[in-house]
Design a protein around this motif. Sequence first.
Motif, PDB file in Angstrom:
ATOM      1  N   ILE A  15     -13.894 -39.465   7.530  1.00 56.36           N
ATOM      2  CA  ILE A  15     -14.880 -38.668   8.257  1.00 56.36           C
ATOM      3  C   ILE A  15     -16.231 -38.974   7.635  1.00 56.36           C
ATOM      4  N   VAL A  16     -17.149 -39.445   8.465  1.00 57.22           N
ATOM      5  CA  VAL A  16     -18.486 -39.821   8.013  1.00 57.22           C
ATOM      6  C   VAL A  16     -19.483 -38.878   8.667  1.00 57.22           C
ATOM      7  N   ARG A  17     -20.214 -38.134   7.834  1.00 58.38           N
ATOM      8  CA  ARG A  17     -21.249 -37.220   8.339  1.00 58.38           C
ATOM      9  C   ARG A  17     -22.608 -37.765   7.920  1.00 58.38           C
ATOM     10  N   LEU A  18     -23.459 -37.999   8.914  1.00 59.65           N
ATOM     11  CA  LEU A  18     -24.790 -38.540   8.651  1.00 59.65           C
ATOM     12  C   LEU A  18     -25.846 -37.461   8.865  1.00 59.65           C
ATOM     13  N   HIS A  19     -26.750 -37.336   7.900  1.00 63.91           N
ATOM     14  CA  HIS A  19     -27.823 -36.339   7.944  1.00 63.91           C
ATOM     15  C   HIS A  19     -29.160 -37.051   7.775  1.00 63.91           C
ATOM     16  N   GLY A  20     -30.049 -36.918   8.741  1.00 64.98           N
ATOM     17  CA  GLY A  20     -31.366 -37.531   8.623  1.00 64.98           C
ATOM     18  C   GLY A  20     -31.597 -38.610   9.655  1.00 64.98           C
ATOM     19  N   GLU A  21     -32.071 -39.780   9.183  1.00 67.55           N
ATOM     20  CA  GLU A  21     -32.435 -40.868  10.082  1.00 67.55           C
ATOM     21  C   GLU A  21     -31.676 -42.146   9.731  1.00 67.55           C
ATOM     22  N   LEU A  22     -31.022 -42.708  10.735  1.00 67.43           N
ATOM     23  CA  LEU A  22     -30.320 -43.986  10.576  1.00 67.43           C
ATOM     24  C   LEU A  22     -31.171 -45.055  11.253  1.00 67.43           C
ATOM     25  N   ASP A  23     -31.907 -45.805  10.417  1.00 64.31           N
ATOM     26  CA  ASP A  23     -32.798 -46.837  10.944  1.00 64.31           C
ATOM     27  C   ASP A  23     -32.714 -48.083  10.069  1.00 64.31           C
ATOM     28  N   HIS A  24     -33.630 -49.014  10.262  1.00 59.25           N
ATOM     29  CA  HIS A  24     -33.564 -50.275   9.519  1.00 59.25           C
ATOM     30  C   HIS A  24     -33.726 -50.078   8.005  1.00 59.25           C
ATOM     31  N   HIS A  25     -34.297 -48.952   7.588  1.00 61.68           N
ATOM     32  CA  HIS A  25     -34.440 -48.663   6.159  1.00 61.68           C
ATOM     33  C   HIS A  25     -33.129 -48.193   5.531  1.00 61.68           C
ATOM     34  N   THR A  26     -32.295 -47.515   6.302  1.00 58.54           N
ATOM     35  CA  THR A  26     -31.085 -46.881   5.756  1.00 58.54           C
ATOM     36  C   THR A  26     -29.788 -47.526   6.230  1.00 58.54           C
ATOM     37  N   ALA A  27     -29.863 -48.429   7.191  1.00 54.12           N
ATOM     38  CA  ALA A  27     -28.659 -49.023   7.784  1.00 54.12           C
ATOM     39  C   ALA A  27     -27.802 -49.755   6.753  1.00 54.12           C
ATOM     40  N   GLY A  28     -28.428 -50.462   5.832  1.00 53.92           N
ATOM     41  CA  GLY A  28     -27.676 -51.220   4.829  1.00 53.92           C
ATOM     42  C   GLY A  28     -26.821 -50.333   3.942  1.00 53.92           C
ATOM     43  N   VAL A  29     -27.346 -49.169   3.587  1.00 52.86           N
ATOM     44  CA  VAL A  29     -26.602 -48.231   2.735  1.00 52.86           C
ATOM     45  C   VAL A  29     -25.385 -47.700   3.488  1.00 52.86           C
ATOM     46  N   VAL A  30     -25.577 -47.353   4.755  1.00 55.68           N
ATOM     47  CA  VAL A  30     -24.460 -46.853   5.567  1.00 55.68           C
ATOM     48  C   VAL A  30     -23.401 -47.938   5.710  1.00 55.68           C
ATOM     49  N   ARG A  31     -23.823 -49.144   5.998  1.00 49.25           N
ATOM     50  CA  ARG A  31     -22.903 -50.275   6.153  1.00 49.25           C
ATOM     51  C   ARG A  31     -22.076 -50.439   4.874  1.00 49.25           C
ATOM     52  N   TYR A  32     -22.751 -50.480   3.736  1.00 45.53           N
ATOM     53  CA  TYR A  32     -22.077 -50.702   2.465  1.00 45.53           C
ATOM     54  C   TYR A  32     -21.081 -49.579   2.150  1.00 45.53           C
ATOM     55  N   LYS A  33     -21.524 -48.338   2.273  1.00 45.58           N
ATOM     56  CA  LYS A  33     -20.649 -47.212   1.915  1.00 45.58           C
ATOM     57  C   LYS A  33     -19.439 -47.107   2.834  1.00 45.58           C
ATOM     58  N   MET A  34     -19.636 -47.347   4.128  1.00 39.35           N
ATOM     59  CA  MET A  34     -18.506 -47.278   5.056  1.00 39.35           C
ATOM     60  C   MET A  34     -17.548 -48.448   4.832  1.00 39.35           C
ATOM     61  N   GLU A  35     -18.075 -49.659   4.650  1.00 40.35           N
ATOM     62  CA  GLU A  35     -17.214 -50.815   4.397  1.00 40.35           C
ATOM     63  C   GLU A  35     -16.383 -50.601   3.144  1.00 40.35           C
ATOM     64  N   GLU A  36     -17.037 -50.130   2.095  1.00 38.95           N
ATOM     65  CA  GLU A  36     -16.352 -49.889   0.827  1.00 38.95           C
ATOM     66  C   GLU A  36     -15.227 -48.867   1.003  1.00 38.95           C
ATOM     67  N   ALA A  37     -15.507 -47.767   1.694  1.00 34.85           N
ATOM     68  CA  ALA A  37     -14.494 -46.726   1.913  1.00 34.85           C
ATOM     69  C   ALA A  37     -13.350 -47.239   2.782  1.00 34.85           C
ATOM     70  N   LEU A  38     -13.664 -48.042   3.792  1.00 37.51           N
ATOM     71  CA  LEU A  38     -12.622 -48.573   4.674  1.00 37.51           C
ATOM     72  C   LEU A  38     -11.716 -49.556   3.939  1.00 37.51           C
ATOM     73  N   LEU A  39     -12.264 -50.283   3.000  1.00 40.17           N
ATOM     74  CA  LEU A  39     -11.465 -51.239   2.240  1.00 40.17           C
ATOM     75  C   LEU A  39     -10.681 -50.563   1.113  1.00 40.17           C
ATOM     76  N   ARG A  40     -11.281 -49.563   0.486  1.00 40.08           N
ATOM     77  CA  ARG A  40     -10.688 -48.917  -0.672  1.00 40.08           C
ATOM     78  C   ARG A  40      -9.625 -47.883  -0.294  1.00 40.08           C
ATOM     79  N   GLU A  41      -9.885 -47.097   0.697  1.00 36.62           N
ATOM     80  CA  GLU A  41      -8.989 -46.003   1.088  1.00 36.62           C
ATOM     81  C   GLU A  41      -7.926 -46.492   2.081  1.00 36.62           C
ATOM     82  N   SER A  42      -6.845 -45.731   2.182  1.00 40.75           N
ATOM     83  CA  SER A  42      -5.822 -46.037   3.191  1.00 40.75           C
ATOM     84  C   SER A  42      -6.240 -45.351   4.497  1.00 40.75           C
ATOM     85  N   VAL A  43      -7.202 -45.969   5.153  1.00 37.15           N
ATOM     86  CA  VAL A  43      -7.831 -45.396   6.338  1.00 37.15           C
ATOM     87  C   VAL A  43      -7.549 -46.281   7.544  1.00 37.15           C
TER      88      VAL A  43
END
Length: 117
Positions: A15-43
Amino acid sequence: MSLQIELEHYRNMLIVRLHGELDHHTAGVVRYKMEEALLRESVNHVVLSLKQLEFMDSSGLGVILGRYKQVKAKSGKMVVCDVNPGVRRLFELSGLFKIIAVHDSERSAITSLEVVS
């Protein structure tokens, strides 16, 4: 405005909850954190809760589409919920709602994925 990302592992879902603004400044962080969680967890599935997302641009759409493809490659599903009108319009214009189901609440989104699991 910045972006806060809350990740919760629930059963075989991320479950991913986003608060604020998802734009070109923050997209990389979201990409990294979601990719990491998808690879690490049994999701298998992802619930993307956008209740507190105030703004999103095309960079945000790209991140979501990329994570959708990552989940699909694992034979999983991605759903979104609690989409505000401005972000909903962007989803509609981009055609993302044709491939990603939308739900009114996080509970409804989770329930829809429990049926598939």
